[in-house]
Structures are given as C-alpha cells and as structure tokens.
Design a protein around this motif. Structure first.
Motif, short mmCIF file in Angstrom:
data_model
loop_
_atom_site.label_atom_id
_atom_site.label_comp_id
_atom_site.label_asym_id
_atom_site.label_seq_id
_atom_site.Cartn_x
_atom_site.Cartn_y
_atom_site.Cartn_z
N SER A 1 25.39 -4.67 50.76
CA SER A 1 24.72 -3.72 51.65
C SER A 1 24.26 -4.41 52.94
O SER A 1 24.27 -3.80 54.01
CB SER A 1 23.52 -3.10 50.94
N ILE A 2 23.89 -5.69 52.84
CA ILE A 2 23.43 -6.40 54.04
C ILE A 2 24.61 -6.70 54.95
O ILE A 2 24.51 -6.57 56.17
CB ILE A 2 22.65 -7.68 53.64
N ILE A 3 25.76 -7.05 54.35
CA ILE A 3 26.98 -7.21 55.16
C ILE A 3 27.34 -5.86 55.78
O ILE A 3 27.72 -5.78 56.94
CB ILE A 3 28.13 -7.78 54.30
N GLY A 4 27.17 -4.78 55.00
CA GLY A 4 27.44 -3.43 55.50
C GLY A 4 26.59 -3.11 56.72
O GLY A 4 27.07 -2.48 57.67
N MET A 5 25.35 -3.57 56.73
CA MET A 5 24.46 -3.34 57.87
C MET A 5 25.03 -4.02 59.13
O MET A 5 25.06 -3.43 60.20
CB MET A 5 23.07 -3.90 57.54
N LEU A 6 25.49 -5.27 58.96
CA LEU A 6 26.06 -5.99 60.10
C LEU A 6 27.38 -5.36 60.55
O LEU A 6 27.66 -5.29 61.75
CB LEU A 6 26.28 -7.47 59.74
N LEU A 7 28.17 -4.88 59.58
CA LEU A 7 29.43 -4.21 59.93
C LEU A 7 29.15 -2.94 60.71
O LEU A 7 29.85 -2.63 61.68
CB LEU A 7 30.22 -3.89 58.66
N LEU A 8 28.10 -2.21 60.31
CA LEU A 8 27.75 -0.98 61.04
C LEU A 8 27.35 -1.33 62.47
O LEU A 8 27.74 -0.66 63.42
CB LEU A 8 26.62 -0.23 60.32
N LEU A 9 26.57 -2.40 62.61
CA LEU A 9 26.19 -2.85 63.96
C LEU A 9 27.44 -3.15 64.78
O LEU A 9 27.56 -2.71 65.93
CB LEU A 9 25.29 -4.09 63.87
N CYS A 10 28.40 -3.87 64.20
CA CYS A 10 29.64 -4.21 64.91
C CYS A 10 30.40 -2.96 65.30
O CYS A 10 30.85 -2.83 66.44
CB CYS A 10 30.54 -5.11 64.05
N SER A 11 30.53 -2.02 64.36
CA SER A 11 31.26 -0.79 64.65
C SER A 11 30.61 -0.03 65.80
O SER A 11 31.29 0.55 66.65
CB SER A 11 31.31 0.12 63.43
N LEU A 12 29.28 -0.03 65.83
CA LEU A 12 28.56 0.66 66.90
C LEU A 12 28.77 -0.05 68.24
O LEU A 12 29.02 0.57 69.26
CB LEU A 12 27.06 0.74 66.58
N LEU A 13 28.69 -1.39 68.20
CA LEU A 13 28.85 -2.17 69.43
C LEU A 13 30.26 -2.04 69.99
O LEU A 13 30.47 -1.98 71.20
CB LEU A 13 28.53 -3.65 69.19
N LEU A 14 31.25 -1.99 69.08
CA LEU A 14 32.65 -1.90 69.51
C LEU A 14 33.05 -0.47 69.86
O LEU A 14 34.16 -0.22 70.31
CB LEU A 14 33.57 -2.43 68.41
#
Lengths: 233, 115
Positions: free
Chosen positions: B30-43
């Motif tokens: 879930s913590i990796i998921g949080m960072l992935l969500l951040l990346c998806s939003l930034l990209l």
C-alpha cells in the motif's frame, strides 16, 4: 434482556462503528476543541454498547473486516496529499528530506534504545517503532515487521496527543521559529493531531505539517526494515 | 465518479503489491501504491479530480478505519498494564525527540541556504 440475534450480526456491528464515529465527530464539532479526537468518544461508546449487549470484543472485530480493509486504500490515497503539496516539496526538497529522514531515524532508534533501557519486550519495540507515522501506515508497517497492530494503533494516537500538546512548548524552548521547520516538526512527530495544532499556528505550518505526515510514512517505511535487519530484530 | 476513483486507488494498491512481492516484501504494497499514485498524478496519467472524491473522503475520515483495530487493545490489556509506565515513557520521550530533531535540522538547513 435483549435478544442477541438482533445484535450478533454484521450490520449491527458496522452500524456501531459508523454511528460511534459520527457521534465523536458531532461532539468534537459542538465542543470546538481541536484536540477532542473523535475516538475519545467512539471507543467508550463501542465498549459500552458491547458490554450492554454482551457481545464479545472478538466478534465485533471480526464483523468489521470491511472497515479494516479500507486502511489499504487510505494509505494509497495519501499519494494525493503528497501531490497537492508538491510545490512546497520542490522549493525545499533537500532540507525537507533531510529533516524528515532525521526525524524518522530518531523515531525508530529512540524507541529501540529507550525500550531496551526500560526492559520492554520485543513486541513493544516492533509495535512502537512506527509510532510517529500516521495510523494506517503505522499499522501496515507494524504488521510487516511482526508487531501487534492494536498496540501500534493505540501508541500512534498517544504519540499524536503528546506531540500536539507538548509541541508548541518544545518548539519555543529550542527556538525553532521558521514556519516550515515548525510545521515539519509537528507533522513528523505527531501526524494528524500535530497537524491540527500546526494549522492553528499558521497556513504554512499547517500545509507543511500535512505534507510531513505522508513523507514521514514513506521515510519510516524505508528506514524501519533496514534498521531491524541490521539489528536482526 | 466514485467508482472510477476507487478503481484507480485499488489499481495502484495492486500494482504496489506486485512490486512489494518482487522486492521480497521489504515495504508494504500500500505504501508503494501511494508513491505510484503520486507518480501517476505527476505524470498526468491520472487526473487529480478523478481520485479526489474517494481519496479525500478516505483521508478526511481516517479515524473510523482504525476503530476496530483499536478495540484489540482490550485483549492486550493483560500484558500492557504490567509495563504501562515504561510504555508511556518511551512514547513521550521518543515523540519529543523526533519533534525537536526534525525542527532543528530543517531550521539549520534553511539558514545555511539563506546565508
């Protein structure tokens, strides 16, 4: 006496959780106290209802799996919080990362050293190490390193209260005056409760503190397994 | 739409779980998921307005999601009461140490930058 078939079921137990939370929110709003955390109302209400209806605590927890499940999505959602604060991070990237990393190392190491000094069992160490992190992340971390998630959840909230109450005084004593430093300290040490207090200090403090919650979670997630593998805990 | 937001969050959680499993469960999914969500939003892969209704609801009401876990402390009370004071002392000292160290480091680095 009450018929147990009407209460020994999932809808009643879910209703109890949501109802007690709503009551907690309502009391907090009416009282206007930032530190009156809803769970201070919710937990006694749940305990009382379980006692009166004679339902075992284990049944209550079992019936609320649906609620527990939402902790994962809660953690993922914090990604949006990081995104919303991206401008603050970009402007102070190195200092913020260094400060949060320091806080995270101090948090994990101090729990280990203090617990050893006071002769606490390993289960306390494993459950307390993630205590400066927001509850859903702390519970995930606790579970993955073999701590007790209930002990972690309670410790996290206690930590939040201590940080929120003692924070302003500590900041004053150590002459920490920069708004970014104040916000970061409150959010890193005392997550959501610290942030509620930081918001009262000012807009920058509040925003940075909110950001620190998510950053502290990520940083501790990285440091905790490293720390424990070095000490072979 | 609520379901779309929920789907995006679950998608990132699942992806986080896959990466976590590949990395020998070093960090919870879930913590990796949080960072992935951040990346998806930034990209720009995910629009923030698509996740905001669900993510906002979850983060605003976080307390409710750990109420059941909190009740587990009732079963632990037996061990906890024996070490109650030490437990509270560790939390007080450690919390204050984190607060002060984070604040001092941030302030020192800001001052150096401004010199």
């Amino acid at each position: 006496m009450m018929k147990t078939e009407f209460v020994m079921n999932m809808p009643f137990m879910l209703m109890l959780t949501i109802g007690s939370y709503l009551l907690g929110l309502w009391v907090k709003k009416k009282s206007g106290l930032a530190l009156l955390h809803p769970f201070l109302i919710s937990i006694p209400v749940i305990i009382m209802v379980l006692k009166v209806t004679d339902v075992p605590c284990s049944f209550y927890m079992e019936s609320n799996r649906l609620i527990d499940f939402m902790l994962g999505p809660c953690v993922v959602s914090l990604g949006l919080l990081l995104y919303d604060h991206r401008h603050i991070i970009r402007r102070n990237f190195l200092s913020i990362m260094s400060a949060v990393m320091t806080g995270s190392v101090v948090g994990v190491a101090s729990v280990y050293i203090l617990s050893r000094l006071m002769g606490l069992d390993d289960i306390f160490i494993l459950s307390l190490e993630p205590k400066s992190v927001t509850t859903p992340i702390a519970m995930e971390l606790s579970e993955s390193i073999g701590g007790n998630i209930s002990l972690t959840a309670v410790s996290v909230v206690l930590c939040g209260f201590i940080g929120a109450v003692s924070g302003p005084l500590c900041l004053q004593l150590f002459r920490i005056k920069s708004p970014v430093a104040k916000g970061l300290a409150m959010g890193s040490a005392a997550h959501g409760l610290g942030t509620a207090r930081a918001v009262e200090m000012g807009a920058i403090e509040g925003a940075v503190s909110g950001l620190a919650i998510a950053l502290m979670g990520v940083m501790t997630a990285l440091i905790l397994p490293l720390f424990n593998s070095i000490l072979s805990l | 739409m609520i379901l779309k937001g929920f789907f995006i969050i679950l998608l990132h959680w699942v992806a986080g779980n896959v990466i976590s499993a590949l990395a020998a469960d070093f960090i919870p999914g879930s913590i990796i998921g949080m960072l992935l969500l951040l990346c998806s939003l930034l990209l720009g892969l995910v629009k923030d307005d698509d996740v905001r209704p669900v993510a906002g609801f979850l983060t605003d009401n976080m307390t409710i999601f750990f109420l059941p876990a909190f009740m587990g402390i009732m079963d632990l009370w037996g061990i906890l009461k024996l070490d109650l004071l030490a437990w509270i002392a560790v939390i007080i000292l450690s919390t204050v140490m984190v607060l002060i160290s984070t604040g001092i480091v941030q302030q020192l680095l800001e001052r150096r930058k401004n010199l």
